[in-house]
Write an enzyme that holds these catalytic residues in place. Structure first.
Site, mmCIF file in Angstrom:
data_model
loop_
_atom_site.group_PDB
_atom_site.id
_atom_site.type_symbol
_atom_site.label_atom_id
_atom_site.label_comp_id
_atom_site.label_asym_id
_atom_site.label_seq_id
_atom_site.Cartn_x
_atom_site.Cartn_y
_atom_site.Cartn_z
ATOM 1 N N HIS A 1 -51.485 7.437 81.990
ATOM 2 C CA HIS A 1 -50.039 7.185 82.088
ATOM 3 C C HIS A 1 -49.593 7.038 83.538
ATOM 4 O O HIS A 1 -48.605 6.383 83.823
ATOM 5 C CB HIS A 1 -49.264 8.299 81.379
ATOM 6 C CG HIS A 1 -49.768 8.525 79.986
ATOM 7 N ND1 HIS A 1 -49.486 7.662 78.969
ATOM 8 C CD2 HIS A 1 -50.560 9.483 79.461
ATOM 9 C CE1 HIS A 1 -50.083 8.093 77.861
ATOM 10 N NE2 HIS A 1 -50.738 9.194 78.145
ATOM 11 N N GLU B 1 -63.456 14.206 68.095
ATOM 12 C CA GLU B 1 -62.111 14.609 68.514
ATOM 13 C C GLU B 1 -61.194 14.320 67.330
ATOM 14 O O GLU B 1 -61.068 13.169 66.899
ATOM 15 C CB GLU B 1 -61.663 13.825 69.748
ATOM 16 C CG GLU B 1 -60.271 14.257 70.211
ATOM 17 C CD GLU B 1 -59.781 13.494 71.441
ATOM 18 O OE1 GLU B 1 -60.609 13.030 72.251
ATOM 19 O OE2 GLU B 1 -58.551 13.353 71.571
ATOM 20 N N HIS C 1 -54.061 14.125 70.884
ATOM 21 C CA HIS C 1 -53.091 13.059 70.662
ATOM 22 C C HIS C 1 -51.745 13.630 70.230
ATOM 23 O O HIS C 1 -51.654 14.359 69.249
ATOM 24 C CB HIS C 1 -53.545 12.015 69.629
ATOM 25 C CG HIS C 1 -53.001 10.650 69.969
ATOM 26 N ND1 HIS C 1 -51.701 10.319 69.745
ATOM 27 C CD2 HIS C 1 -53.574 9.584 70.577
ATOM 28 C CE1 HIS C 1 -51.495 9.087 70.180
ATOM 29 N NE2 HIS C 1 -52.619 8.610 70.694
ATOM 30 N N ARG D 1 -54.957 -2.643 81.045
ATOM 31 C CA ARG D 1 -53.507 -2.580 81.271
ATOM 32 C C ARG D 1 -53.072 -1.344 82.049
ATOM 33 O O ARG D 1 -52.009 -1.317 82.626
ATOM 34 C CB ARG D 1 -52.762 -2.657 79.942
ATOM 35 C CG ARG D 1 -52.674 -1.360 79.175
ATOM 36 C CD ARG D 1 -51.608 -1.480 78.130
ATOM 37 N NE ARG D 1 -52.153 -2.080 76.938
ATOM 38 C CZ ARG D 1 -52.087 -1.497 75.748
ATOM 39 N NH1 ARG D 1 -51.490 -0.341 75.623
ATOM 40 N NH2 ARG D 1 -52.597 -2.057 74.694
ATOM 41 N N GLU E 1 -62.793 7.265 77.730
ATOM 42 C CA GLU E 1 -62.385 6.769 76.407
ATOM 43 C C GLU E 1 -62.575 5.276 76.408
ATOM 44 O O GLU E 1 -62.133 4.603 77.345
ATOM 45 C CB GLU E 1 -60.898 7.042 76.204
ATOM 46 C CG GLU E 1 -60.576 8.218 75.367
ATOM 47 C CD GLU E 1 -59.069 8.335 75.211
ATOM 48 O OE1 GLU E 1 -58.388 7.318 75.018
ATOM 49 O OE2 GLU E 1 -58.592 9.458 75.313
ATOM 50 N N THR F 1 -53.474 4.694 71.338
ATOM 51 C CA THR F 1 -54.439 4.683 70.243
ATOM 52 C C THR F 1 -53.726 5.129 68.968
ATOM 53 O O THR F 1 -53.169 6.220 68.917
ATOM 54 C CB THR F 1 -55.612 5.636 70.570
ATOM 55 O OG1 THR F 1 -55.983 5.438 71.931
ATOM 56 C CG2 THR F 1 -56.790 5.375 69.668
ATOM 57 N N ASN G 1 -55.385 13.502 80.450
ATOM 58 C CA ASN G 1 -55.493 12.046 80.475
ATOM 59 C C ASN G 1 -54.530 11.474 81.526
ATOM 60 O O ASN G 1 -53.327 11.711 81.453
ATOM 61 C CB ASN G 1 -55.147 11.515 79.074
ATOM 62 C CG ASN G 1 -55.297 10.018 78.979
ATOM 63 O OD1 ASN G 1 -54.954 9.306 79.906
ATOM 64 N ND2 ASN G 1 -55.790 9.544 77.851
ATOM 65 N N ARG H 1 -59.293 0.227 79.056
ATOM 66 C CA ARG H 1 -59.022 -0.723 77.964
ATOM 67 C C ARG H 1 -59.581 -2.103 78.294
ATOM 68 O O ARG H 1 -59.705 -2.459 79.457
ATOM 69 C CB ARG H 1 -57.506 -0.829 77.738
ATOM 70 C CG ARG H 1 -56.948 0.354 77.001
ATOM 71 C CD ARG H 1 -55.464 0.178 76.747
ATOM 72 N NE ARG H 1 -54.993 1.213 75.870
ATOM 73 C CZ ARG H 1 -54.912 1.100 74.550
ATOM 74 N NH1 ARG H 1 -55.238 -0.021 73.957
ATOM 75 N NH2 ARG H 1 -54.479 2.110 73.820
ATOM 76 N N HIS I 1 -58.929 6.101 79.938
ATOM 77 C CA HIS I 1 -59.227 5.112 78.898
ATOM 78 C C HIS I 1 -59.282 3.749 79.571
ATOM 79 O O HIS I 1 -58.261 3.236 80.023
ATOM 80 C CB HIS I 1 -58.124 5.164 77.829
ATOM 81 C CG HIS I 1 -58.353 4.235 76.675
ATOM 82 N ND1 HIS I 1 -57.560 4.231 75.553
ATOM 83 C CD2 HIS I 1 -59.278 3.278 76.438
ATOM 84 C CE1 HIS I 1 -57.994 3.317 74.693
ATOM 85 N NE2 HIS I 1 -59.031 2.721 75.217
HETATM 86 N N1 PXP Z 1 -57.249 11.573 72.744
HETATM 87 C C1 PXP Z 1 -57.415 10.240 72.560
HETATM 88 C C2 PXP Z 1 -58.658 9.783 71.912
HETATM 89 C C3 PXP Z 1 -56.448 9.328 73.001
HETATM 90 O O1 PXP Z 1 -56.620 8.015 72.810
HETATM 91 C C4 PXP Z 1 -55.304 9.828 73.658
HETATM 92 C C5 PXP Z 1 -54.285 8.865 74.183
HETATM 93 O O2 PXP Z 1 -54.783 8.142 75.249
HETATM 94 C C6 PXP Z 1 -55.179 11.217 73.832
HETATM 95 C C7 PXP Z 1 -56.155 12.063 73.337
HETATM 96 C C8 PXP Z 1 -53.997 11.821 74.513
HETATM 97 O O3 PXP Z 1 -52.878 11.550 73.754
HETATM 98 P P1 PXP Z 1 -51.433 11.860 74.359
HETATM 99 O O4 PXP Z 1 -51.242 10.935 75.509
HETATM 100 O O5 PXP Z 1 -50.523 11.577 73.215
HETATM 101 O O6 PXP Z 1 -51.447 13.288 74.777
#
Ligand code: PXP
Length: 239
Positions: A9, A150, A189, A48, A69, A100, A6, A44, A42
């Site tokens: 960040h 997931e 997550h 953001r 996402e 999330t 992902n 949003r 993601h």
């Molecule tokens: N899966 C989903 C559905 C998420 O919303 C997120 C966070 O954006 C992640 C995985 C990844 O989570 P993390 O950033 O804590 O690794």
């Protein structure tokens, strides 16, 4: 087992300065060079972090799985149908949350989710539901037609000791249920370099989706090189 990285960040850091760098698309390319099997972004409602242009560029450039996402809103469904990611993961979205916070509320939003799944999968894009580690939620996901789930590993990741063992058990049971009833099952997550092994060793998982832990490690791993290069430039330019 695939690894989806992902890159939100990276976009968060960029947006904090309103600059063009760091670019999540460049980070995605580097992640793929490092072995990522997929890239997650993601989009949003408040934009953001990732922007629409990031998603469009990722779609154009990525040859690995592009996982979008998003919340199950009409706006996002229209974007998904236009951009055509390889996978859509439906997540709950609250404006004020830092990330999330939990899985989808399938009881409350069953109808809305089913109609989103029908609309997206009807156009050939598989839909995954981000759900809490609950056997019932896995069953409901199947009933409303999702091809994937997931399992939310956040509670496992944040817990310690006995509580973590209990959470791991819940994650395991949910994954087993999903596999048994013919769903493709992912997890994600809060996973990092310390807690990932216990999840990765669970049988039947199709893929892990990880963001924060990898981006945090990338900052540490890149720091020495980045500073060394800046010092070299300064030294070479000093009169
Ligand atoms: N899966 C989903 C559905 C998420 O919303 C997120 C966070 O954006 C992640 C995985 C990844 O989570 P993390 O950033 O804590 O690794």
């Amino acid at each position: 087992m695939i690894l989806g990285v992902n890159v939100d960040h990276v976009a968060t850091v960029r947006e904090a300065r309103g600059e063009t760098e760091p670019d999540p698309v460049v980070a995605a390319d580097l992640a793929v060079r490092g072995g990522a099997d997929g890239i997650t972004v993601h989009l949003r409602e408040d934009r953001r972090h990732a922007q629409d242009r990031d998603l469009i560029t990722l779609r154009r450039k990525m040859s690995v799985e592009l996982n979008l996402e998003m919340a199950a809103t009409n706006e996002m469904i229209a974007i998904a149908l236009k951009v055509k990611p390889d996978l859509v993961t439906l997540v709950p979205e609250k404006r004020a949350e830092l990330t999330t916070e939990g899985g989808l509320n399938l009881k409350k939003y069953r109808k809305k989710l089913k109609s989103a799944i029908d609309a997206i999968q009807g156009k050939g894009i598989p839909v995954s539901l981000f759900i809490n580690p609950s056997v019932t939620d896995v069953e409901v996901s199947k009933e409303i037609g999702a091809s994937m789930v997931e399992i939310h590993t956040g509670l496992y990741a944040n817990a310690g000791g006995k509580k973590q063992t209990e959470e791991l058990k819940r994650v395991r049971s949910a994954i087993k249920k999903g596999v048994d009833i013919g769903l493709l099952v992912n997890a994600g997550h809060g996973l990092n370099y310390v807690n990932v092994k216990k999840i990765a060793s669970i049988k039947g998982i199709r893929g892990l989706y990880i963001g924060h832990g990898i981006i945090a490690r990338a900052v540490y791993d890149g720091m020495q090189k980045a500073v060394r290069e800046m010092k070299r430039l300064i030294k070479g330019s000093c009169k």
